[in-house]
Design a protein around this motif. Structure first.
Motif, PDB file in Angstrom:
ATOM      1  N   HIS A  60       4.234  10.138   2.291  1.00  0.00           N
ATOM      2  CA  HIS A  60       3.139   9.139   1.887  1.00  0.00           C
ATOM      3  C   HIS A  60       4.321   8.408   2.829  1.00  0.00           C
ATOM      4  O   HIS A  60       5.229   8.699   3.013  1.00  0.00           O
ATOM      5  CB  HIS A  60       3.289   8.889   0.349  1.00  0.00           C
ATOM      6  CG  HIS A  60       4.416   8.643  -0.949  1.00  0.00           C
ATOM      7  ND1 HIS A  60       4.827   9.699  -1.056  1.00  0.00           N
ATOM      8  CD2 HIS A  60       4.416   7.234  -0.810  1.00  0.00           C
ATOM      9  CE1 HIS A  60       5.135   9.539  -1.236  1.00  0.00           C
ATOM     10  NE2 HIS A  60       5.788   7.264  -1.084  1.00  0.00           N
ATOM     11  N   LEU A  82       3.256   0.737   3.111  1.00  0.00           N
ATOM     12  CA  LEU A  82       2.635  -0.491   3.951  1.00  0.00           C
ATOM     13  C   LEU A  82       2.821  -1.818   3.027  1.00  0.00           C
ATOM     14  O   LEU A  82       2.843  -1.972   2.028  1.00  0.00           O
ATOM     15  CB  LEU A  82       1.137  -0.260   4.479  1.00  0.00           C
ATOM     16  CG  LEU A  82       0.591   0.966   4.718  1.00  0.00           C
ATOM     17  CD1 LEU A  82      -0.459   1.118   4.745  1.00  0.00           C
ATOM     18  CD2 LEU A  82       2.024   1.581   5.682  1.00  0.00           C
ATOM     19  N   PHE A 139      -2.496  -1.212   9.908  1.00  0.00           N
ATOM     20  CA  PHE A 139      -3.404  -0.625  10.683  1.00  0.00           C
ATOM     21  C   PHE A 139      -4.420  -0.199  11.060  1.00  0.00           C
ATOM     22  O   PHE A 139      -4.357   0.771  12.073  1.00  0.00           O
ATOM     23  CB  PHE A 139      -4.897  -1.100   9.137  1.00  0.00           C
ATOM     24  CG  PHE A 139      -4.490  -1.043   8.366  1.00  0.00           C
ATOM     25  CD1 PHE A 139      -4.241  -0.201   7.073  1.00  0.00           C
ATOM     26  CD2 PHE A 139      -4.608  -2.296   7.830  1.00  0.00           C
ATOM     27  CE1 PHE A 139      -3.890  -0.774   5.335  1.00  0.00           C
ATOM     28  CE2 PHE A 139      -4.643  -2.894   6.028  1.00  0.00           C
ATOM     29  CZ  PHE A 139      -4.124  -1.380   4.918  1.00  0.00           C
ATOM     30  N   ASP A 170      -1.873  10.766   4.120  1.00  0.00           N
ATOM     31  CA  ASP A 170      -2.739  10.782   4.999  1.00  0.00           C
ATOM     32  C   ASP A 170      -3.782  11.891   4.577  1.00  0.00           C
ATOM     33  O   ASP A 170      -3.375  13.172   5.232  1.00  0.00           O
ATOM     34  CB  ASP A 170      -1.400  11.294   6.316  1.00  0.00           C
ATOM     35  CG  ASP A 170      -2.895  11.844   7.623  1.00  0.00           C
ATOM     36  OD1 ASP A 170      -3.670  11.187   7.431  1.00  0.00           O
ATOM     37  OD2 ASP A 170      -2.290  11.993   9.027  1.00  0.00           O
ATOM     38  N   THR A 193      -3.468   0.511  -3.397  1.00  0.00           N
ATOM     39  CA  THR A 193      -3.078  -0.726  -2.994  1.00  0.00           C
ATOM     40  C   THR A 193      -2.946  -1.566  -4.135  1.00  0.00           C
ATOM     41  O   THR A 193      -3.302  -2.083  -5.435  1.00  0.00           O
ATOM     42  CB  THR A 193      -4.351  -1.823  -2.692  1.00  0.00           C
ATOM     43  OG1 THR A 193      -4.332  -1.146  -2.095  1.00  0.00           O
ATOM     44  CG2 THR A 193      -4.226  -2.747  -2.187  1.00  0.00           C
ATOM     45  N   TYR A 228       1.291  -1.202   0.248  1.00  0.00           N
ATOM     46  CA  TYR A 228      -0.120   0.348  -0.034  1.00  0.00           C
ATOM     47  C   TYR A 228       0.748   1.054  -0.267  1.00  0.00           C
ATOM     48  O   TYR A 228       1.710   1.307   0.431  1.00  0.00           O
ATOM     49  CB  TYR A 228      -0.796   0.524   1.833  1.00  0.00           C
ATOM     50  CG  TYR A 228      -1.315  -1.610   2.044  1.00  0.00           C
ATOM     51  CD1 TYR A 228      -3.137  -1.339   0.967  1.00  0.00           C
ATOM     52  CD2 TYR A 228      -1.339  -2.521   2.656  1.00  0.00           C
ATOM     53  CE1 TYR A 228      -4.062  -2.583   1.287  1.00  0.00           C
ATOM     54  CE2 TYR A 228      -1.917  -3.460   2.824  1.00  0.00           C
ATOM     55  CZ  TYR A 228      -3.217  -3.439   2.258  1.00  0.00           C
ATOM     56  OH  TYR A 228      -3.880  -4.439   2.371  1.00  0.00           O
ATOM     57  N   TYR A 229       0.803   2.248  -0.737  1.00  0.00           N
ATOM     58  CA  TYR A 229       1.489   3.687  -1.264  1.00  0.00           C
ATOM     59  C   TYR A 229      -0.662   3.627   0.147  1.00  0.00           C
ATOM     60  O   TYR A 229      -1.273   4.657  -0.810  1.00  0.00           O
ATOM     61  CB  TYR A 229       1.428   3.938  -2.593  1.00  0.00           C
ATOM     62  CG  TYR A 229       2.198   3.250  -3.085  1.00  0.00           C
ATOM     63  CD1 TYR A 229       3.493   3.595  -2.481  1.00  0.00           C
ATOM     64  CD2 TYR A 229       1.397   2.123  -4.018  1.00  0.00           C
ATOM     65  CE1 TYR A 229       4.436   2.646  -3.434  1.00  0.00           C
ATOM     66  CE2 TYR A 229       2.646   2.120  -4.580  1.00  0.00           C
ATOM     67  CZ  TYR A 229       4.172   1.544  -4.296  1.00  0.00           C
ATOM     68  OH  TYR A 229       4.769   1.102  -5.324  1.00  0.00           O
ATOM     69  N   TYR A 230       0.535   5.131   1.625  1.00  0.00           N
ATOM     70  CA  TYR A 230      -0.885   5.430   1.865  1.00  0.00           C
ATOM     71  C   TYR A 230      -0.014   6.792   1.941  1.00  0.00           C
ATOM     72  O   TYR A 230       0.775   6.954   1.738  1.00  0.00           O
ATOM     73  CB  TYR A 230      -0.908   5.137   3.633  1.00  0.00           C
ATOM     74  CG  TYR A 230      -1.370   5.513   4.432  1.00  0.00           C
ATOM     75  CD1 TYR A 230      -3.113   5.567   4.440  1.00  0.00           C
ATOM     76  CD2 TYR A 230      -0.823   5.976   5.372  1.00  0.00           C
ATOM     77  CE1 TYR A 230      -3.575   6.010   5.163  1.00  0.00           C
ATOM     78  CE2 TYR A 230      -1.195   6.999   6.713  1.00  0.00           C
ATOM     79  CZ  TYR A 230      -2.321   6.654   6.033  1.00  0.00           C
ATOM     80  OH  TYR A 230      -3.489   7.461   7.035  1.00  0.00           O
ATOM     81  N   GLU A 259      -8.517   9.633   3.483  1.00  0.00           N
ATOM     82  CA  GLU A 259      -6.685   9.341   3.475  1.00  0.00           C
ATOM     83  C   GLU A 259      -7.260   8.543   2.099  1.00  0.00           C
ATOM     84  O   GLU A 259      -8.042   8.905   1.679  1.00  0.00           O
ATOM     85  CB  GLU A 259      -6.826   7.740   4.896  1.00  0.00           C
ATOM     86  CG  GLU A 259      -6.795   8.004   6.415  1.00  0.00           C
ATOM     87  CD  GLU A 259      -6.812   6.605   6.391  1.00  0.00           C
ATOM     88  OE1 GLU A 259      -6.199   6.589   7.349  1.00  0.00           O
ATOM     89  OE2 GLU A 259      -8.119   5.929   6.641  1.00  0.00           O
ATOM     90  N   THR A 260      -6.220   8.104   1.544  1.00  0.00           N
ATOM     91  CA  THR A 260      -5.980   7.943   0.168  1.00  0.00           C
ATOM     92  C   THR A 260      -4.945   6.143  -0.183  1.00  0.00           C
ATOM     93  O   THR A 260      -3.887   6.090   0.515  1.00  0.00           O
ATOM     94  CB  THR A 260      -5.350   8.061  -0.543  1.00  0.00           C
ATOM     95  OG1 THR A 260      -6.234   9.528  -1.287  1.00  0.00           O
ATOM     96  CG2 THR A 260      -5.660   8.256  -2.556  1.00  0.00           C
ATOM     97  N   TYR A 261      -5.638   5.333  -0.312  1.00  0.00           N
ATOM     98  CA  TYR A 261      -4.398   3.629  -0.331  1.00  0.00           C
ATOM     99  C   TYR A 261      -4.654   3.503  -1.782  1.00  0.00           C
ATOM    100  O   TYR A 261      -5.518   3.666  -2.472  1.00  0.00           O
ATOM    101  CB  TYR A 261      -5.743   2.850   0.373  1.00  0.00           C
ATOM    102  CG  TYR A 261      -5.050   2.573   1.835  1.00  0.00           C
ATOM    103  CD1 TYR A 261      -4.395   1.943   1.987  1.00  0.00           C
ATOM    104  CD2 TYR A 261      -6.074   3.802   2.515  1.00  0.00           C
ATOM    105  CE1 TYR A 261      -4.102   2.416   3.872  1.00  0.00           C
ATOM    106  CE2 TYR A 261      -6.345   3.332   3.807  1.00  0.00           C
ATOM    107  CZ  TYR A 261      -5.202   2.984   4.432  1.00  0.00           C
ATOM    108  OH  TYR A 261      -5.380   3.158   5.716  1.00  0.00           O
ATOM    109  N   LEU A 292      -1.781   2.473  12.562  1.00  0.00           N
ATOM    110  CA  LEU A 292      -2.296   3.432  12.558  1.00  0.00           C
ATOM    111  C   LEU A 292      -2.976   4.410  12.579  1.00  0.00           C
ATOM    112  O   LEU A 292      -3.344   5.575  13.205  1.00  0.00           O
ATOM    113  CB  LEU A 292      -2.370   3.668  10.546  1.00  0.00           C
ATOM    114  CG  LEU A 292      -1.018   3.106   9.640  1.00  0.00           C
ATOM    115  CD1 LEU A 292      -1.168   2.878   8.047  1.00  0.00           C
ATOM    116  CD2 LEU A 292       0.450   4.020   9.461  1.00  0.00           C
TER     117      LEU A 292
END
Length: 979
Positions: free
Chosen positions: A728, A731, A903, A581, A633, A577-579, A629-631, A906
């Motif tokens: 970012h 994860l 998760f 915030d 995946t 995951y590129y996470y 939030e943006t994921y 976070l």
């Protein structure tokens, strides 16, 4: 209606062994003995399942796995709505509800006094069932209500649920479908003795107590179905497809006429006929020793007697020689479903059907995926196999985009079916399906819950486990000609059913009217001797395991990007995951850009080429932009980690603007937005957001039509190109170590040394709930749905133990005060609950939520009942101790694993916590008293103001009744949706 899941069991890419399975392995049924019991098993079975048949014919399927100290259990009967008597449809489903009511040993405080009254009720229902004169029927029902009230004085409602909650069980439930009724529990591994003792008693001789209030819950369930256009489409499809089989001749919930005329005698006869050991199975997967478990099950259920099961005649269907059409009307947007009939689950053709389903729809590279969804010719479309024991079906559904007729949708779907007959598909697609089945198999068997579900489905459909395991070998040998011949045989241009879902009033709806029911006693404080016996049975404690974020998460870096990693030691799957915030609140265009990406290609590869390449790698990607939030995946097989991540990074960094694709997307998005206004769930979500945040809220924080029209392809592509230049985290869950992930991504994930902050464009603050208000939205429906919403105080970590215990006691399950009062005692709703909700980040406020879904003519009674509970917390020492015990046992047996660890970390960060908050709950909850949660209830709920969010028909709920609750505001759809 339980839709049996598509079979995606066993596949492999290469001959190398993996996760206990390898292509080319020999699967054979073998027999073995252990601990005095004979069992069968399949060699090289990744589930390690043992198949026992006890002396009385009871099937037991045991699949041990030690990962979690829990066990998923299913007790299944091979009897469902298709075996209902034709004059008592819905009976199997009734019975499912009644199997929670107890026996002569539990659920009663004085069986000797209760039984004569139940016998009177039996006789009254038989009289009611055969009486036609409406005036006489009303008199009989008054007597039923009166005697039921007397009998209820001796009943202990929800004692089954209390016992299971006290064990720390999760997911206490059951379901009825066409050919099975299944009772489900997820239990801690240390309570199996208690569980088996309770289940053995439960099925010994069930007592049909508290029947007329439970019957009203079934009425409510029926009315919910009348408000479901999807259910009506399915029923119309099966009625046309199976005119001679009970799949089509009767529905699971039954007809209104039969609901109004129940027979307790018929229900008891049905139980005695089908709930026999040679027609039942116990399926378990989890942490246990199978040698010990089978002996325990045998001791518990040996009392059951084998006897013949009534012969079921499935009925022979004639070939469909010409297209059959049906129409269904309702308030939801238009769509069309096309269905083709196939042989049943045990046949080779049913297995081929699953492969055909993947050729049409697999979410990435199926014919419908690429030709209709990717090219945006329809709003949405998909195909799926519906595999049942007697017959199966291929269902293909399409939703029109703006300006399309349903016939145009039908023709586009049929063109894709025609490609199968003509061979207009690549051999690569067939091989890619085989490749992806490897991943699907691993996912199916990596968790004890999905293992048990798969084995249960096989049992109730009578599908051979070995045959399922051989599926990969079978499909790997398929040729193009095999597919063409199969499609030509079953998917002709004239042997289908088409159900048109039209928008408009359904003039065929006949609502199940509200009977007069006097609330009955639930006797919360009473306990049967059986419950005390279960409680006193010994159990070995399970030691809880807390997360240690410093030890459980490995950290590394790709330049300035932090990598958080948890190692997968179980199998070859990875999830990356590129996470970010940040999300829609930062930029309303971000979700549009995220969705737009799937329609783009690069200079060297088209969008279709990229989808095919991902699917060939048995991998996928998804970009999801939420409010904050943006994921991004990316997931797949670890052996393809580098190829998969490089392919995605190539796409997002080098995607090329495509104005034509954007124009088509805008048309579809506008249609989707218009459709959302016709969806009652979406409308309710908008009302709840309005109640929390006011007229400007996250739900309607969206682009106007003018802003949408002004979007340019270049601007969206530039946003995508620039995405990884913003701050970012990465994860990762997979076989690679954190250092290996960083090493691989350093070459692939090119980012600047300094990352930019995402601009904060909008902040939404929860409004004070300072007076009673009603937010109303009209929707043409039978029921009324009401949500209570209240914003409370800012987040306070210290109340977490109290909140968890309070929710367990008050409104969190079938044994809770809310459920007992509103459904069990007063028969006002099928679904009802209430809870105190802690926020997702420390800057936000707590919330109180409550819900009742009820018949519109029960609106006043339902709101009064919930408000009474919000004002005064009923006291039950016994229920309180059960809630406390169950909470601790649930936490002790819970294991947060895989990417769930990251998760959880976070989430803790957002709340300002640096440790596993469950430890606080586990240690502090035992010290809490009822006075503590009563004080909490008084502080947070009693005498407080609420915003009532109401979705109902304005013709069925009066404004005067709404205004009794508070200041009323009728919202139009533009106010709710923002466009």
């Amino acid at each position: 209606m339980n839709i049996l899941k598509k079979i995606t069991l066993v596949t492999s890419i290469a001959a190398a062994s993996f996760c206990g399975y390898a292509y080319g392995q020999d699967f054979q049924w073998k027999e073995a003995q252990s601990n005095g019991y004979t069992y069968k098993y399949v060699t090289n079975d990744p589930t390690a399942a043992r198949y026992y048949t006890l002396k009385n014919g009871l099937t037991v399927i045991l699949s041990p796995t030690k990962k979690d100290p829990r066990i998923q259990t299913y007790i299944a009967t091979k009897a469902g709505s298709k075996t209902d008597p034709s004059d008592h449809t819905g009976l199997a489903h009734y019975l499912e509800h009644m199997l929670f009511k107890g026996t002569d040993a539990f659920g009663s405080k004085d069986w000797a006094k209760e039984k004569p009254l139940l016998d009177q009720i039996d006789a009254l229902y038989e009289k009611y069932n055969t009486t036609k004169d409406e005036a006489k029927r009303k008199e009989i029902y008054k007597e039923i209500d009166k005697v039921s009230g007397e009998a209820a004085k001796y009943a202990i409602a929800n004692e089954y649920d209390k016992m299971m909650a006290g064990m720390g069980a999760d997911g206490t439930n059951a379901f009825t479908s066409y050919e099975q009724t299944v009772y489900t529990e997820d239990i801690p591994a240390n309570v199996t003795d208690k569980f088996l003792a309770l289940q053995a008693e439960r099925f010994r001789q069930p007592v049909l107590r508290l029947f007329h209030t439970e019957l009203e819950a079934v009425y409510e369930e029926k009315n919910r179905g009348l408000d479901s256009d999807g259910r009506k489409v399915n029923e119309a499809m099966f009625a046309a497809m199976f005119p001679n089989n009970n799949y089509g001749k009767q529905t699971t919930i039954g007809t209104i006429e039969h609901l109004k005329n129940p027979s307790l005698k018929a229900i008891r006869d049905y139980y005695n006929s089908y709930y026999v050991p040679n027609n039942m199975g116990i399926i378990m997967s989890g942490d246990f020793n199978p040698d010990e478990m089978i002996a325990k099950i045998d001791r518990a259920f040996s009392y059951m007697k084998n006897k013949p099961v009534p012969v079921y005649n499935p009925g022979q269907e004639s070939a469909i020689a010409a297209p059959i059409t049906r129409e269904v009307w309702g308030p939801n947007p238009e769509n069309i479903m096309i269905g083709f009939r196939f042989p049943g689950a045990t046949t080779k053709d049913a297995r081929m059907l699953n492969f055909i389903g993947s050729m049409l729809t697999n979410g990435q590279a199926g014919l419908i995926d690429l030709d209709l969804v990717k090219k945006q010719k329809l709003l949405s479309a998909y195909a799926y196999p519906y595999v049942l024991k007697d017959y199966s079906a291929l269902l293909v559904q399409g939703n029109p985009t703006e300006g399309q007729s349903l016939d145009e949708v039908k023709n586009l779907l049929l063109q894709e079916i025609d490609k199968l007959r003509k061979g207009e598909f690549s051999q690569d697609l067939m091989q890619s399906i085989v490749n992806n089945e490897k991943k699907n198999m691993i996912q199916k068997y990596e968790k004890y819950t999905s293992r048990a579900e798969s084995l249960m489905d096989e049992f109730t459909s009578e599908v051979d486990h070995r045959t399922q395991l051989e599926y990969i070998g079978e499909i790997s040998k398929l040729t193009k000609k095999d597919i063409m011949d199969f499609a030509s045989r079953y998917l002709k241009d004239n042997n289908y059913i088409a159900v048109y879902k039209r928008k408009g009033e359904d003039k065929n709806i006949v609502k199940v009217d509200k009977p007069t029911i006097t609330p009955v006693s639930v006797n919360r404080e009473d306990q049967s001797p059986f419950l005390k016996k279960i409680d006193e049975m010994p159990e070995s404690p399970i030691a809880p395991v807390w997360l240690n974020f410093d030890k459980d998460i490995a950290k590394s870096n790709v330049k300035s990007v932090e990598v958080l990693s948890v190692k997968n030691t179980d199998n070859d799957l990875f999830r990356l995951y590129y996470y970010f915030d940040a999300g829609k609140w930062n930029n309303k265009i971000l979700p549009i850009a995220a969705e737009y990406l799937q329609y783009l290609g690069t200079k060297n590869k088209s969008s279709e080429d990229i989808s095919k390449e991902f699917y060939k790698l048995a991998s996928s990607f998804n970009v999801s932009a939420g409010n904050e939030e943006t994921y991004v995946t990316v997931e797949g097989l670890n052996e393809n980690f580098n190829k998969t991540t490089a392919l995605f990074e190539e796409l997002i960094k080098n995607c090329v603007a495509d104005q034509k694709a954007l124009d088509a997307y805008k048309i579809r998005l506008k249609k989707s937005r218009a459709n959302a206004k016709q969806n009652k769930s979406a409308i309710m979500s908008g009302l709840r957001s309005y109640a929390q945040y006011g007229s400007q809220n996250p739900f309607n924080n969206t682009l106007s039509d003018a802003e949408l029209d002004a979007l340019k392809a270049e601007d969206l592509v530039n946003m995508l190109h620039d995405l990884f230049n913003f701050k970012h985290k990465i994860l990762h869950y997979g076989p690679k170590s954190a250092e290996e992930v960083a090493s691989s991504l350093t070459k692939i994930h090119q980012v600047p040394n300094t990352l930019k902050e995402m601009p904060k464009s909008k902040t939404f603050t929860q409004v004070a709930t300072d007076k009673n208000k009603v937010l109303f939205a009209h929707y043409d429906m039978v029921q009324a749905e009401i949500f209570w919403v209240r914003n409370s105080d800012p987040y306070n970590v210290s109340i977490t133990p109290t909140v968890n215990l309070f929710n367990n006691y008050f409104g969190g399950g079938m044994g809770s005060v809310v459920f007992q009062t509103i459904r069990e005692s007063k028969a006002l709703a099928y679904s009802t609950y209430s809870y105190f909700s802690l926020p997702g980040k420390k800057e936000d406020k707590d919330m109180i939520m409550a819900y009742v879904g009820t018949q519109a003519d029960k609106f006043n009674e339902s709101t009064t009942a919930m408000n009474e509970l919000l004002t005064t917390l009923p006291k039950s020492d016994q229920l309180f101790e059960t809630a406390k015990s169950g909470l601790r046992k649930t936490i002790a047996a819970e294991r947060i694993t895989q990417d769930g660890i990251i998760f959880t970390y976070l989430k803790a960060q957002k709340l300002g916590n640096n440790s596993d908050i469950r430890k606080n709950v586990y240690e502090q909850a035992p010290e809490l008293t009822f006075a503590d949660i009563n004080s909490f209830h008084d502080k947070e709920m009693k005498g407080k103001s609420y915003t009532y969010c109401l979705v109902a028909s304005q013709d069925k709920v009066s404004e005067a009744d709404m205004q009794k609750l508070g200041e009323m505001k009728k919202l139009n759809l533009t106010e709710i949706f923002g466009y």
